[in-house]
Scaffold this motif. Structure first.
Motif, PDB file in Angstrom:
ATOM      1  N   LEU A  42      -6.953 140.366  48.194  1.00  0.00           N
ATOM      2  CA  LEU A  42      -6.038 139.346  48.708  1.00  0.00           C
ATOM      3  C   LEU A  42      -5.916 139.418  50.222  1.00  0.00           C
ATOM      4  O   LEU A  42      -5.848 138.390  50.900  1.00  0.00           O
ATOM      5  CB  LEU A  42      -4.656 139.519  48.062  1.00  0.00           C
ATOM      6  CG  LEU A  42      -4.571 139.189  46.568  1.00  0.00           C
ATOM      7  CD1 LEU A  42      -3.202 139.580  46.022  1.00  0.00           C
ATOM      8  CD2 LEU A  42      -4.843 137.714  46.322  1.00  0.00           C
ATOM      9  N   ASN A  43      -5.897 140.633  50.753  1.00  0.00           N
ATOM     10  CA  ASN A  43      -5.813 140.765  52.198  1.00  0.00           C
ATOM     11  C   ASN A  43      -7.045 140.199  52.878  1.00  0.00           C
ATOM     12  O   ASN A  43      -6.958 139.543  53.924  1.00  0.00           O
ATOM     13  CB  ASN A  43      -5.640 142.223  52.584  1.00  0.00           C
ATOM     14  CG  ASN A  43      -5.473 142.396  54.080  1.00  0.00           C
ATOM     15  OD1 ASN A  43      -4.470 141.989  54.653  1.00  0.00           O
ATOM     16  ND2 ASN A  43      -6.472 142.982  54.720  1.00  0.00           N
ATOM     17  N   GLU A  44      -8.223 140.456  52.289  1.00  0.00           N
ATOM     18  CA  GLU A  44      -9.458 139.939  52.881  1.00  0.00           C
ATOM     19  C   GLU A  44      -9.464 138.418  52.887  1.00  0.00           C
ATOM     20  O   GLU A  44      -9.837 137.784  53.879  1.00  0.00           O
ATOM     21  CB  GLU A  44     -10.662 140.468  52.088  1.00  0.00           C
ATOM     22  CG  GLU A  44     -11.999 140.112  52.712  1.00  0.00           C
ATOM     23  CD  GLU A  44     -13.151 140.828  52.036  1.00  0.00           C
ATOM     24  OE1 GLU A  44     -14.307 140.521  52.389  1.00  0.00           O
ATOM     25  OE2 GLU A  44     -12.913 141.682  51.155  1.00  0.00           O
ATOM     26  N   VAL A  45      -9.032 137.824  51.788  1.00  0.00           N
ATOM     27  CA  VAL A  45      -8.973 136.360  51.710  1.00  0.00           C
ATOM     28  C   VAL A  45      -7.942 135.810  52.687  1.00  0.00           C
ATOM     29  O   VAL A  45      -8.214 134.876  53.445  1.00  0.00           O
ATOM     30  CB  VAL A  45      -8.635 135.914  50.269  1.00  0.00           C
ATOM     31  CG1 VAL A  45      -8.419 134.406  50.216  1.00  0.00           C
ATOM     32  CG2 VAL A  45      -9.755 136.309  49.313  1.00  0.00           C
ATOM     33  N   ALA A  46      -6.739 136.407  52.684  1.00  0.00           N
ATOM     34  CA  ALA A  46      -5.662 135.906  53.539  1.00  0.00           C
ATOM     35  C   ALA A  46      -5.987 136.053  55.021  1.00  0.00           C
ATOM     36  O   ALA A  46      -5.597 135.213  55.842  1.00  0.00           O
ATOM     37  CB  ALA A  46      -4.360 136.629  53.210  1.00  0.00           C
TER      38      ALA A  46
END
Length: 439
Positions: free
Chosen positions: A339-343
């Motif tokens: 999720l952090n990579e996407v966000a």
């Protein structure tokens, strides 16, 4: 080479060794030839430990391929790439890398990587419920599944009982958050929370702990992965804990596997297990409590939006189905990292779509995550599909080991006994084969 150029080598060596960034250079076979002091600090290894091993034997790249190996294969530089991976002690590492091919006389002879350590920063961003932002409270931990609700209820009983607690579960299942939750809901509001990282602990670390315990101040001590300590250090830790005032302190420990198996294999001291086992809380892997996945995603996006002002607040039905069908070998921690990579790459989007997911995750989730190799892939291949011998042997071994594990219900100790090998050797071979598949 001129005498002047040769005289510069001591200066180059000094600069590389003392550089403020991690420097890791490998030859064309992926073997390490330069590994500076900063890289040792980041990865917790030493040149003598890694000289004869390839990158894929040293590290577990669960989230994405190794940037060094990518550059070796493509011959193209990769700049400002964030990479999360794990060393042999299962210590998580996150770096920002600039990786360059090294070419000599037109031939690719290796690659060099310059790494900035952002592990601490990542944990600050990825774990918004920490003491650095706001206290972790047990009621704030996502617990939609029956098993997680039971964990929270047991943790609350442990708070009231003020007895040692043992947290059992795979890496990334949230044991550290529950440990913090137990601490912050304790009766003393101004007590401190300390973590003993057992995978990095030595005699000096245990001695410093003994000094801390001599003070009268109340605190919580979380011994993360006591099974990573040597038996000698486990005995030393037990002596220190036995002499401490249990009424003023909360002691919590975690292990990664079933304690009976760890004791049988010689990885866990029976007496140390008994010390912590007053309250034993078992954490099922995320694949067994999928009711927690979507609520966790919603909570993550909401807190990130609140703290960082991002626009993402939802995911598409396609992404929901993908998240629910994936096995999440890295558990909640893997979901956080994804999720952090996407966000981090999103701009004005409000919903996470399938196209926004990183390619490495889409590739992994497209196949069964069982770790097995179908039998026809290495038995009697056609002439045009012949594999290199080392790959053939690796796939055959992986298939055989996974079949043996299935027969023995995934029990490492029984499988190792059936194969007439040590438990540690079996685990090493499983990790090695998994790394080979991911590489």
């Amino acid at each position: 080479m001129s005498a002047f150029e040769e005289s510069l080598f001591p200066f180059y060596e000094f600069a590389v060794k003392r550089a403020g960034v991690g420097i890791h250079a490998v030859n064309s076979e992926g073997r390490t030839i330069i590994y500076n002091d900063k890289m040792k600090e980041i990865e917790g290894l030493d040149l003598d430990d890694i000289r004869d091993l390839s990158i894929m034997e040293l590290f577990n790249f669960r989230q994405q391929p190794s940037t060094l190996m990518e550059v070796l294969q493509s011959g193209q530089e990769q700049l400002n790439i964030k990479q999360t991976y794990w060393n042999q002690n299962e210590t998580e590492i996150t770096t920002i890398n600039n990786t360059y091919p090294i070419v000599n006389n037109g031939l690719l002879i290796g690659a060099v990587e310059l790494s900035h350590d952002v592990t601490a920063l990542e944990k600050f961003v990825l774990q918004p419920l920490t003491k650095d932002r706001e206290p972790v409270l047990l009621n704030n931990i996502v617990a939609e599944s029956v098993s997680m609700k039971k964990i929270i209820a047991t943790a609350k009983k442990a708070v009231r009982a003020k007895l040692p607690v043992l947290l059992v579960g795979e890496a990334g299942t949230g044991k550290d958050l529950v440990a913090q939750g137990i601490h912050h809901e304790g009766p003393v509001s101004d007590s401190s929370f300390y973590t003993l990282y057992c995978d990095r602990s030595d005699n000096q670390s245990i001695d410093r702990l003994a000094t801390e315990l001599k003070t009268d101040a109340p605190f919580t001590l979380f011994c993360e992965r006591i099974d990573f300590l040597s038996i000698e250090l486990q005995r030393k830790l037990l002596r220190i804990l036995d002499s401490s005032d249990l009424h003023k302190r909360q002691f919590i420990a975690s292990i990664g596997e079933d304690p009976v198996e760890l004791i049988a294999s010689g990885s866990l001291l029976k007496e140390l297990y008994y010390f912590f086992a007053s309250f034993t809380i078992r954490f099922p892997p995320l694949r067994e409590r999928k009711e927690d996945i979507l609520p966790f995603v919603k909570r993550y996006l909401a807190r990130r939006k609140e703290s960082l002002g991002t626009t993402l607040d939802d995911i598409t039905e396609e992404v929901e189905e993908l998240f629910l069908s994936y096995t999440w070998p890295g558990n909640i921690r893997e979901l956080e990292i994804l999720l952090n990579e996407v966000a981090s790459l999103a701009s004005a989007e409000t919903t996470i779509t399938y196209e926004m997911l990183p390619q490495h995750f889409r590739s992994k989730s497209a196949v069964l995550d069982e770790g097995t190799v179908p039998l026809p892939s290495f038995i009697l291949p056609s002439e045009k599909d012949m594999l290199p011998l080392d790959k053939f042997l690796r796939e055959a071994e992986s298939y055989y080991l996974q079949k043996a594990l299935t027969i023995h219900d995934g029990n490492i100790t029984r499988t190792a006994n059936a194969l007439s090998m040590s438990r540690q050797n079996l685990q090493y071979r499983l990790r090695k084969n998994k790394k080979g598949e991911e590489g």
